[in-house]
Write an enzyme that holds these catalytic residues in place. Structure first.
Site, PDB file in Angstrom:
ATOM      1  CG  ASP A 254     -16.806  75.893 -72.517  1.00 11.72           C
ATOM      2  OD1 ASP A 254     -17.062  76.892 -72.891  1.00 11.72           O
ATOM      3  OD2 ASP A 254     -17.082  75.204 -71.631  1.00 11.72           O
TER       4      ASP A 254
HETATM    5  C1  NOJ Z   1     -18.963  78.323 -70.824  1.00 13.56           C
HETATM    6  C2  NOJ Z   1     -19.658  77.359 -70.562  1.00 13.56           C
HETATM    7  O1  NOJ Z   1     -18.685  76.134 -69.998  1.00 13.56           O
HETATM    8  C3  NOJ Z   1     -20.271  76.525 -71.724  1.00 13.56           C
HETATM    9  O2  NOJ Z   1     -21.201  75.854 -71.458  1.00 13.56           O
HETATM   10  C4  NOJ Z   1     -20.993  77.559 -72.545  1.00 13.56           C
HETATM   11  O3  NOJ Z   1     -21.738  77.190 -73.703  1.00 13.56           O
HETATM   12  C5  NOJ Z   1     -20.225  78.609 -73.135  1.00 13.56           C
HETATM   13  N1  NOJ Z   1     -19.301  79.397 -71.819  1.00 13.56           N
HETATM   14  C6  NOJ Z   1     -20.940  79.771 -73.986  1.00 13.56           C
HETATM   15  O4  NOJ Z   1     -21.462  80.680 -73.154  1.00 13.56           O
END
Ligand code: NOJ
Length: 761
Positions: free
Chosen positions: A300
């Site tokens: 993430d």
């Molecule tokens: C953080 C989020 O937790 C995740 O779900 C998301 O896909 C990413 N950012 C990218 O935007």
């Protein structure tokens, strides 16, 4: 959404300047590989030609400067990122969208880097791209797997037309705590329903042939445990036991692997002391080992770097080492793989075979997407214009929006509204809001592009409709990254609303949360109506009690006062682009509501996390005195249980039959009758209870459901087969076992179903 314009400009200038330089290298690898048979062979051949730095480059993902979905990168990054693209040190970009932009970055990767390896382009296509479907929690309330699959198929086709070939969805985290803002993004509290929906969504995004230009790679996230953050606070610690991990958290993830999901995303949280990003047990042992997942894992946003704050790694270098050794294949926006991994390999701290394995996984997905055959296959300007916003997409969004609505209360058949001859007062800022129905995670949607309830109801012309806002929910600027400012004091428009209500036959009040009040970074400690809305509701109630409360919200709310006092309550979530049309069609009875809650609605915040599939305590019921498991000031049960939802007609269940075919198979049947006056659809739900087991089992577990549509007085026999898969469970060593003994079977219209039979296996 924050757009750092200076960075955009800097990047664009660099990008334009260099795009003009024609590459004089040998023909791109893409074309030379098309004749080679077998993706594995192609991947191995390519890997042999890569330097260590180029391999590490494939494991590096950068944001594209247009849409930020995480903390903003430093302003100095643009030049370096461009340089890395050109050197082949970038395997993927996220948040680059629109054919022109995608073509731009792809061109650099393919035509200027030494090996010309195409980028995989990721984006959060969570519930639609530009045409927005209901938020995932709402979609899940439909229990309609085909409609949910269709919704993801539409989202994939639209996103693919905008150049995207990888979505960071579905989020399959089980969620029990309404305080956590991201409950809106998942399928709720149940692993069985969650697994079915997870599979439907993967199949929708990926289709049966990933190389089609209409399908995109899906990503199961967030592996694992993110939905169990302590006290519902975003990014918080997760501590769960083996039984919960194996039986509650893992099943939807495993369902996506079984459905062929191509990628996984790990999670921000610490799971039992180890951050998910650095968690070898999760990524190498379970996902890639036990489940034999053959796609790749992306971290993430910035989560490798965050392992220093977690206190696992002393610096970025150590964090990169831990993440790579634990099986995180691609680094989203920590910039640490590209900086540290090659050195770590040379120092012997990360095995090159781990790097090779990660790169092979990433290249494999790129081959499967057909990007080597045509890196620009998602970049067709004509298709982009023709496909995005198609009428058929709006029809699918409307269909699912209607199916997602849950009727919570309907005394004296106040609903459906009569189509003529009524004076209706429509009250609440959300009634005319064209932005909030889009919910959160709708980055590519046009702002204010949803049909409002006001517009939807205006289509029914034979009634006198008066609209009064009453009060704003929020004040000022609201956006993806901005804190929502709630209106807690301005009641200046109450009088107009009260006046409108006085002379109305029926008052429809649309209240709840604005679209950005749930989603990432949107935890709440209170679960009532935000701001002055409750006061407005009670002020209106004083002059007219004939109120239909239509709720727009991204999470379960506490609705005790409402349930006690109001005749009708409609849970309409955030239903996307077609929201107002769907709500109006339900209010006027052109669609008979059929949705069922995918999360329990608590009576008080103090009850959460609350879920139907809890385990019994040693003192579950009311022993005399206080020494039993209860609250002094509230009941244990939720206000509205999991699986609950009413219809304009009524259903009767009878004739439950069970037969034990073998120690691994039980046949169940039940008769369902439409005992009311309208055609309607019911979600027939089957729950089991395994009474005694070597690891204690929940008091109820959903193990089957079926959507049945019946005309008045029609009856139908519904059958279920329970096999080892439904009757067994994971022990504390992670082994799936089936134990003989007594099981109760319950069938009905919600998780309190009382038609019951007991069998012995
Ligand atoms: C953080 C989020 O937790 C995740 O779900 C998301 O896909 C990413 N950012 C990218 O935007």
């Amino acid at each position: 959404m924050k757009k750092p314009f200076l960075i955009v400009i800097l990047f664009s200038v660099l990008f334009t300047a260099v795009s003009c330089i024609k590459s004089d290298s040998t023909p791109s690898l893409s074309s030379s590989l098309t004749s080679v048979q077998g993706i594995e062979k192609k991947v191995n051949e390519l890997l042999d030609r890569m330097t260590l730095e180029e391999k590490v480059g494939q494991m590096n993902q950068y944001v594209g400067f247009w849409d930020l979905t995480g903390p903003a990168p430093d302003s100095g990054d643009a030049a370096e990122k461009y340089e890395h693209l050109r050197n082949g040190y970038v395997g993927s970009m996220l948040n680059v969208r629109g054919v022109e932009n995608v073509r731009g970055v792809q061109k650099i990767a393919v035509e200027e880097s030494r090996l010309g390896i195409p980028l995989i382009i990721g984006f959060d296509v969570i519930h639609g791209y530009e045409t927005i479907s209901p938020i995932p929690l709402a979609e899940s309330a439909s229990w309609d797997l085909e409609a949910i699959r269709k919704s993801s198929e539409v989202a994939a086709e639209e996103a693919a037309a905008a150049g995207i070939n990888w979505t960071f969805a579905p989020m399959v985290d089980i969620t029990r705590d309404a305080r956590w803002g991201r409950v809106m993004e998942g399928a709720g509290e149940d692993p069985y329903l969650g697994s079915k929906i997870a599979k439907a969504r993967v199949l929708g995004f990926q289709g049966t042939d990933l190389s089609q230009h209409t399908t995109i790679a899906a990503c199961a996230k967030h592996f694992a445990g993110y939905g169990f953050s302590e006290s519902g606070r975003e990014y918080n610690t997760v501590d769960v036991g083996t039984s919960t991990l194996n039986n509650m958290i893992f099943p939807p993830f495993q369902a996506t692997v079984d459905a062929g999901v191509r990628t996984f995303m790990n999670a921000f949280n610490v799971l039992n002391g180890i951050p998910a990003t650095g968690n070898k047990y999760l990524q190498r042992d379970v996902l890639k080992g036990k489940w034999a997942f053959d796609g790749f894992v992306v971290t993430d946003w910035g989560s490798i770097d965050e392992m220093t704050s977690h206190g696992l790694a002393k610096d970025g270098k150590e964090a990169a080492m831990i993440a790579a050794n634990a099986g995180s294949d691609m680094d989203m926006e920590s910039h640490l793989y590209v900086k540290e991994l090659a050195g770590l390999v040379r120092e012997g701290k990360v095995k090159e075979s781990f790097i090779d394995d990660a790169v092979k996984r990433i290249l494999k997905v790129k081959f499967e997407l057909g990007l080597f055959e045509d890196p620009y296959k998602y970049c067709d300007e004509v298709r982009e214009k023709e496909v995005i916003g198609q009428q058929a997409f709006h029809e699918a969004a409307l269909d699912l929006a209607k199916k997602s609505i849950v009727l919570l209360k309907n005394d004296n058949q106040l609903l459906p509204l009569k189509k003529q001859g009524q004076k209706i007062a429509l009250i609440g800022a959300l009634a005319a809001d064209k932005n909030s129905p889009l919910g959160n995670w709708r980055i590519a949607a046009k702002d204010h592009s949803a049909v409002s309830v006001l517009e939807g109801m205006q289509a029914y012309k034979e009634n006198k409709l008066t609209y009064a806002k009453g009060a704003d929910v929020s004040i000022g600027y609201t956006a993806f990254t901005a804190q929502v400012q709630i209106n807690t004091s301005d009641k200046s428009e109450f009088p107009q609303a009260i006046e409108a209500a006085k002379s109305a036959d029926v008052v429809v009040m649309v209240l709840g949360e604005i679209g950005y009040q749930s989603g990432e970074g949107r935890s709440r400690t209170k679960l009532g109506l935000p701001g002055v809305q409750q006061e407005l509701l009670e002020a209106v109630y004083k002059v007219n009690k004939n109120i239909v409360l239509v709720l727009n919200n991204g999470r379960p709310l506490v609705l005790n006062w409402h349930h006690e006092n109001l005749p009708a309550i409609v849970e309409a979530w955030q239903l996307g682009t077609q929201s107002g049309n769907a709500i109006a069609q339900v209010l006027y009875g052109d669609y008979n509501p059929s949705g069922k809650l995918p999360m329990s609605f608590p009576r008080a915040v103090g009850q959460v996390p609350i879920y139907y599939n809890y385990k019994n305590t040693g003192r579950p019921t009311g022993a005399p005195g206080v020494f039993w498991s209860h609250y002094e000031d509230e009941e244990n049960s939720p206000l509205y249980p999991f699986g609950y939802g009413l219809s304009y007609t009524s259903f009767e269940y009878s004739n439950l039959k069970t037969s034990v075919v073998s120690e691994k198979e039980v046949q169940v049947s039940v008769t369902l009758k439409n005992s009311g006056k309208q055609t309607g659809k019911e979600v027939v739900q089957l729950y089991i209870r395994d009474h005694f087991a070597s690891v204690t089992r929940p008091v109820r577990e959903l193990k089957g459901f079926e959507l049945v549509s019946l005309v008045p007085n029609e009856s139908q026999e519904i059958s279920f087969t329970l096999t080892e898969k439904e009757l067994g469970f994971y022990d504390n060593n992670g082994n799936f076992i089936l134990e003989s003994g007594d099981f109760s079977i319950f069938v009905g219209g919600d998780s309190n179903a009382n038609l019951q039979s007991t069998i012995t296996l």
